[in-house]
Design a protein around this motif. Structure first.
Motif, short mmCIF file in Angstrom:
data_model
loop_
_atom_site.label_atom_id
_atom_site.label_comp_id
_atom_site.label_asym_id
_atom_site.label_seq_id
_atom_site.Cartn_x
_atom_site.Cartn_y
_atom_site.Cartn_z
N GLY A 73 0.81 -1.21 0.00
CA GLY A 73 0.00 0.00 0.00
C GLY A 73 0.84 1.26 0.00
O GLY A 73 0.56 2.21 -0.72
N LEU A 74 1.90 1.27 0.80
CA LEU A 74 2.78 2.44 0.87
C LEU A 74 3.52 2.63 -0.44
O LEU A 74 3.64 3.76 -0.94
CB LEU A 74 3.77 2.30 2.03
CG LEU A 74 4.74 3.46 2.23
CD1 LEU A 74 3.96 4.74 2.51
CD2 LEU A 74 5.70 3.15 3.36
N LEU A 75 4.00 1.54 -1.02
CA LEU A 75 4.72 1.62 -2.29
C LEU A 75 3.81 2.14 -3.40
O LEU A 75 4.22 3.01 -4.19
CB LEU A 75 5.29 0.24 -2.67
CG LEU A 75 6.10 0.19 -3.96
CD1 LEU A 75 7.30 1.12 -3.89
CD2 LEU A 75 6.54 -1.23 -4.24
N SER A 76 2.60 1.65 -3.44
CA SER A 76 1.69 2.13 -4.49
C SER A 76 1.34 3.61 -4.29
O SER A 76 1.21 4.36 -5.26
CB SER A 76 0.41 1.29 -4.54
OG SER A 76 -0.30 1.42 -3.35
N GLU A 77 1.20 4.04 -3.04
CA GLU A 77 0.93 5.45 -2.78
C GLU A 77 2.09 6.33 -3.23
O GLU A 77 1.88 7.39 -3.81
CB GLU A 77 0.65 5.68 -1.29
CG GLU A 77 -0.70 5.20 -0.85
CD GLU A 77 -1.84 5.95 -1.51
OE1 GLU A 77 -1.74 7.18 -1.67
OE2 GLU A 77 -2.84 5.30 -1.85
N VAL A 78 3.32 5.88 -2.99
CA VAL A 78 4.49 6.65 -3.40
C VAL A 78 4.58 6.70 -4.92
O VAL A 78 4.86 7.76 -5.51
CB VAL A 78 5.78 6.05 -2.78
CG1 VAL A 78 7.02 6.68 -3.41
CG2 VAL A 78 5.79 6.24 -1.28
N LEU A 79 4.30 5.59 -5.57
CA LEU A 79 4.37 5.56 -7.04
C LEU A 79 3.25 6.38 -7.68
O LEU A 79 3.43 6.95 -8.75
CB LEU A 79 4.32 4.12 -7.54
CG LEU A 79 5.55 3.27 -7.20
CD1 LEU A 79 5.32 1.83 -7.64
CD2 LEU A 79 6.81 3.83 -7.85
#
Length: 81
Positions: free
Chosen positions: A2-8
């Motif tokens: 979830g955090l990675l997708s938010e950053v991307l």
């Protein structure tokens, strides 16, 4: 993940925000357009215009039909909600 997708997806945040605002504006416009009290007020004004001679019978019938269609659509939308 979830955090990675938010950053991307962070560069797309302005687009997502704009889409949200647009959705809110459309929802409010539809609410006002299909508001039964507003449609009934427009029907009353239309009848006043006919009685005052500002519009003819044919124009009155056409506009009245459009407003009655909106009123029916409003009731259908409320029954479905």
């Amino acid at each position: 993940m979830g955090l990675l997708s938010e950053v991307l997806l962070l560069p797309l945040a302005p687009v997502r925000g704009s889409m949200w605002v647009l959705d809110q504006v459309v929802a409010e416009a539809e609410r006002q357009y299909y508001d039964p009290s507003a449609v009934q007020a427009q029907l009353a004004r239309l009848e006043e215009q006919l009685e005052a001679g500002d519009i003819d019978e044919e124009t009155f019938d056409r506009l009245e039909d459009e407003l009655l269609d909106r009123l029916e659509a409003s009731r259908t939308r409320q029954a479905g909600a």
